[in-house]
Each structure stands twice: as structure tokens, then as C-alpha cells.
Scaffold this motif. Sequence first.
Motif, PDB file in Angstrom:
ATOM      1  N   VAL A 269      86.048 -10.436  19.541  1.00 27.84           N
ATOM      2  CA  VAL A 269      84.662 -10.610  19.088  1.00 27.84           C
ATOM      3  C   VAL A 269      83.758 -10.859  20.290  1.00 27.84           C
ATOM      4  CG1 VAL A 269      83.088 -12.086  17.780  1.00 27.84           C
ATOM      5  CG2 VAL A 269      85.271 -11.393  16.769  1.00 27.84           C
ATOM      6  N   GLU A 270      84.177 -11.737  21.183  1.00 29.14           N
ATOM      7  CA  GLU A 270      83.364 -12.040  22.365  1.00 29.14           C
ATOM      8  C   GLU A 270      83.154 -10.802  23.231  1.00 29.14           C
ATOM      9  OE1 GLU A 270      85.362 -15.408  24.096  1.00 29.14           O
ATOM     10  OE2 GLU A 270      84.370 -16.807  22.714  1.00 29.14           O
ATOM     11  N   ALA A 271      84.185  -9.972  23.350  1.00 32.57           N
ATOM     12  CA  ALA A 271      84.046  -8.739  24.134  1.00 32.57           C
ATOM     13  C   ALA A 271      83.013  -7.809  23.493  1.00 32.57           C
ATOM     14  CB  ALA A 271      85.396  -8.034  24.251  1.00 32.57           C
ATOM     15  N   LEU A 272      83.038  -7.700  22.181  1.00 36.44           N
ATOM     16  CA  LEU A 272      82.061  -6.858  21.489  1.00 36.44           C
ATOM     17  C   LEU A 272      80.645  -7.413  21.639  1.00 36.44           C
ATOM     18  CD1 LEU A 272      84.107  -6.028  18.281  1.00 36.44           C
ATOM     19  CD2 LEU A 272      83.320  -4.369  19.993  1.00 36.44           C
ATOM     20  N   VAL A 273      80.497  -8.711  21.533  1.00 38.49           N
ATOM     21  CA  VAL A 273      79.168  -9.321  21.673  1.00 38.49           C
ATOM     22  C   VAL A 273      78.626  -9.119  23.087  1.00 38.49           C
ATOM     23  CG1 VAL A 273      77.901 -11.519  21.703  1.00 38.49           C
ATOM     24  CG2 VAL A 273      79.471 -11.007  19.822  1.00 38.49           C
ATOM     25  N   ARG A 274      79.455  -9.403  24.093  1.00 39.74           N
ATOM     26  CA  ARG A 274      79.009  -9.237  25.489  1.00 39.74           C
ATOM     27  C   ARG A 274      78.596  -7.790  25.766  1.00 39.74           C
ATOM     28  NH1 ARG A 274      83.455 -12.346  26.597  1.00 39.74           N
ATOM     29  NH2 ARG A 274      84.627 -10.506  27.236  1.00 39.74           N
ATOM     30  N   GLU A 275      79.426  -6.865  25.321  1.00 40.35           N
ATOM     31  CA  GLU A 275      79.138  -5.464  25.599  1.00 40.35           C
ATOM     32  C   GLU A 275      77.939  -4.973  24.785  1.00 40.35           C
ATOM     33  OE1 GLU A 275      79.396  -1.875  27.544  1.00 40.35           O
ATOM     34  OE2 GLU A 275      80.356  -3.773  28.032  1.00 40.35           O
ATOM     35  N   SER A 276      77.777  -5.459  23.551  1.00 37.79           N
ATOM     36  CA  SER A 276      76.602  -5.038  22.768  1.00 37.79           C
ATOM     37  C   SER A 276      75.324  -5.544  23.423  1.00 37.79           C
ATOM     38  CB  SER A 276      76.704  -5.474  21.306  1.00 37.79           C
ATOM     39  OG  SER A 276      76.650  -6.866  21.166  1.00 37.79           O
ATOM     40  N   GLU A 277      75.353  -6.763  23.962  1.00 33.02           N
ATOM     41  CA  GLU A 277      74.186  -7.274  24.684  1.00 33.02           C
ATOM     42  C   GLU A 277      73.854  -6.385  25.866  1.00 33.02           C
ATOM     43  OE1 GLU A 277      74.040 -11.330  26.029  1.00 33.02           O
ATOM     44  OE2 GLU A 277      74.508 -12.092  24.028  1.00 33.02           O
ATOM     45  N   LYS A 278      74.854  -6.064  26.677  1.00 38.00           N
ATOM     46  CA  LYS A 278      74.625  -5.218  27.858  1.00 38.00           C
ATOM     47  C   LYS A 278      74.046  -3.871  27.454  1.00 38.00           C
ATOM     48  CE  LYS A 278      78.693  -6.577  30.086  1.00 38.00           C
ATOM     49  NZ  LYS A 278      79.903  -6.186  30.782  1.00 38.00           N
ATOM     50  N   ARG A 279      74.668  -3.250  26.458  1.00 37.75           N
ATOM     51  CA  ARG A 279      74.234  -1.914  26.054  1.00 37.75           C
ATOM     52  C   ARG A 279      72.831  -1.913  25.465  1.00 37.75           C
ATOM     53  NH1 ARG A 279      79.268   1.703  24.092  1.00 37.75           N
ATOM     54  NH2 ARG A 279      80.751   0.956  25.644  1.00 37.75           N
ATOM     55  N   MET A 280      72.548  -2.884  24.597  1.00 32.02           N
ATOM     56  CA  MET A 280      71.226  -2.901  23.966  1.00 32.02           C
ATOM     57  C   MET A 280      70.137  -3.230  24.981  1.00 32.02           C
ATOM     58  SD  MET A 280      70.949  -1.743  20.992  1.00 32.02           S
ATOM     59  CE  MET A 280      69.382  -2.328  20.361  1.00 32.02           C
ATOM     60  N   ILE A 281      70.380  -4.161  25.865  1.00 33.45           N
ATOM     61  CA  ILE A 281      69.360  -4.489  26.865  1.00 33.45           C
ATOM     62  C   ILE A 281      69.110  -3.288  27.763  1.00 33.45           C
ATOM     63  CG2 ILE A 281      68.876  -5.933  28.891  1.00 33.45           C
ATOM     64  CD1 ILE A 281      70.188  -8.250  27.250  1.00 33.45           C
ATOM     65  N   ARG A 282      70.164  -2.603  28.156  1.00 36.76           N
ATOM     66  CA  ARG A 282      70.019  -1.387  28.977  1.00 36.76           C
ATOM     67  C   ARG A 282      69.258  -0.317  28.186  1.00 36.76           C
ATOM     68  NH1 ARG A 282      75.077  -1.000  30.792  1.00 36.76           N
ATOM     69  NH2 ARG A 282      75.788   0.123  28.957  1.00 36.76           N
ATOM     70  N   ARG A 283      69.618  -0.136  26.928  1.00 35.20           N
ATOM     71  CA  ARG A 283      68.986   0.887  26.083  1.00 35.20           C
ATOM     72  C   ARG A 283      67.515   0.555  25.817  1.00 35.20           C
ATOM     73  NH1 ARG A 283      66.778   4.498  23.836  1.00 35.20           N
ATOM     74  NH2 ARG A 283      67.570   5.777  22.136  1.00 35.20           N
ATOM     75  N   LEU A 284      67.215  -0.704  25.600  1.00 31.75           N
ATOM     76  CA  LEU A 284      65.842  -1.101  25.308  1.00 31.75           C
ATOM     77  C   LEU A 284      64.938  -0.966  26.523  1.00 31.75           C
ATOM     78  CD1 LEU A 284      66.602  -4.205  23.091  1.00 31.75           C
ATOM     79  CD2 LEU A 284      65.666  -2.006  22.322  1.00 31.75           C
ATOM     80  N   ALA A 285      65.514  -0.920  27.702  1.00 32.18           N
ATOM     81  CA  ALA A 285      64.729  -0.749  28.920  1.00 32.18           C
ATOM     82  C   ALA A 285      64.345   0.719  29.131  1.00 32.18           C
ATOM     83  CB  ALA A 285      65.516  -1.256  30.128  1.00 32.18           C
ATOM     84  N   GLU A 286      65.053   1.634  28.471  1.00 30.31           N
ATOM     85  CA  GLU A 286      64.801   3.064  28.676  1.00 30.31           C
ATOM     86  C   GLU A 286      63.519   3.555  28.028  1.00 30.31           C
ATOM     87  OE1 GLU A 286      68.205   5.276  27.409  1.00 30.31           O
ATOM     88  OE2 GLU A 286      69.541   4.217  28.770  1.00 30.31           O
ATOM     89  N   PRO A 287      63.442   3.535  26.694  1.00 28.96           N
ATOM     90  CA  PRO A 287      62.232   4.098  26.076  1.00 28.96           C
ATOM     91  C   PRO A 287      61.124   3.054  26.023  1.00 28.96           C
ATOM     92  CG  PRO A 287      63.710   3.381  24.351  1.00 28.96           C
ATOM     93  CD  PRO A 287      64.407   3.108  25.679  1.00 28.96           C
ATOM     94  N   ASP A 288      59.948   3.529  25.731  1.00 29.40           N
ATOM     95  CA  ASP A 288      58.850   2.617  25.442  1.00 29.40           C
ATOM     96  C   ASP A 288      59.027   2.213  23.991  1.00 29.40           C
ATOM     97  OD1 ASP A 288      56.506   1.268  25.028  1.00 29.40           O
ATOM     98  OD2 ASP A 288      55.246   3.055  25.086  1.00 29.40           O
TER      99      ASP A 288
END
Length: 163
Positions: free
Chosen positions: A70-89
Motif C-alpha cells: 500500500v505504501e509503495a502505491l501511495v508513494r508512487e501515485s504521489e510522484k506520478r500525479m505531481i509530475r502529471r499535474l505539472a505538465e498541462p495547464d
Amino acid sequence: MNLSRCFLFDIDGTLVNLRSIWEEMYLSLYKDVAGLSLTSAELLSKFGPPEYDGHRAILQGRGMYSVEAVEALVRESEKRMIRRLAEPDISSYVIPHVRNSLEKLNYGQNSLGIVTGNMEPIAEAILYGAGLRGYFSVVGCSDEQTTKRAEIVQKAVRVFHKR
């Protein structure tokens, strides 16, 4: 503070519509991190519960639960979403009329807050990226102990009471 003049909002589906981004992220996350292809029911179950609890339920349903998984999924989802949210406006994902409504509610003595199942870094990235952070004096998020959305609301109300 007069809590009868306090308005609490969720983020996803209420202020912004990031459903397609979340779906894309969860599908790739589970495939890459857990080696799973989410069923449509499992994907749907990710929308609503606090982040840890949603992952916990899916892994338990598959007989693959562990705190570490669970912790691995949470950590990776945070990384991915923050990276993804930085891409588009992501301000283009703000639901129509939200800004106007927040302007009207924010006028005068009203206090506005967020209660979301998102982890704090993701919630803040969404609010800042969408240009909505300045409207809210309280942002209540889930954490590793959160099992019910009501707990997030209770935490946010306690913060309002302290002001």
C-alpha cells in the motif's frame, strides 16, 4: 469563527474534473507497481475513499495486501500525479462557474475549506495548478491513518474552530 458560515468542498468532480487523468494514472500505476490490470469495478472504487484505504481495499480483494505494498502505491501515485499535474495547464480542468461561485462565497465573513481523500501534496498541487488555492483557508487531506472521509471533515472543522 462562525462555523455556520463555513463551506467545505471536495476537489475532484466538485471544483476540477481530473477523472481522465486519475484513471490513466491508476491503470498504469497498478500495472507497473503491482503487476495488476485493474477491473472497471476496481478502478471505480478508487474514486471516493481516502487514498490509503482505496489501495488497501483493492489489494485485500486480490489477496495481495501488505502495508509495504500500500505504501509503495501511495508513494508512487504521489510522484506520478505531481509530475502529471505539472505538465498541462490544469486550470482548464476547473469546472465551469466554480471560480465565480467561490468569489461570491469568499466575499464577506464566509470561510472556505477543502476536504479531500487526496494526500496533501497532491491536493496542494491540484489547487495551486488550477489557480484555486487562494480561496481556501483550510485544506483537510487524508493520511495513512484515514479510513473514512468523515475523519477528514472532522479534522478540517477542528482547524476552523482553532481560528
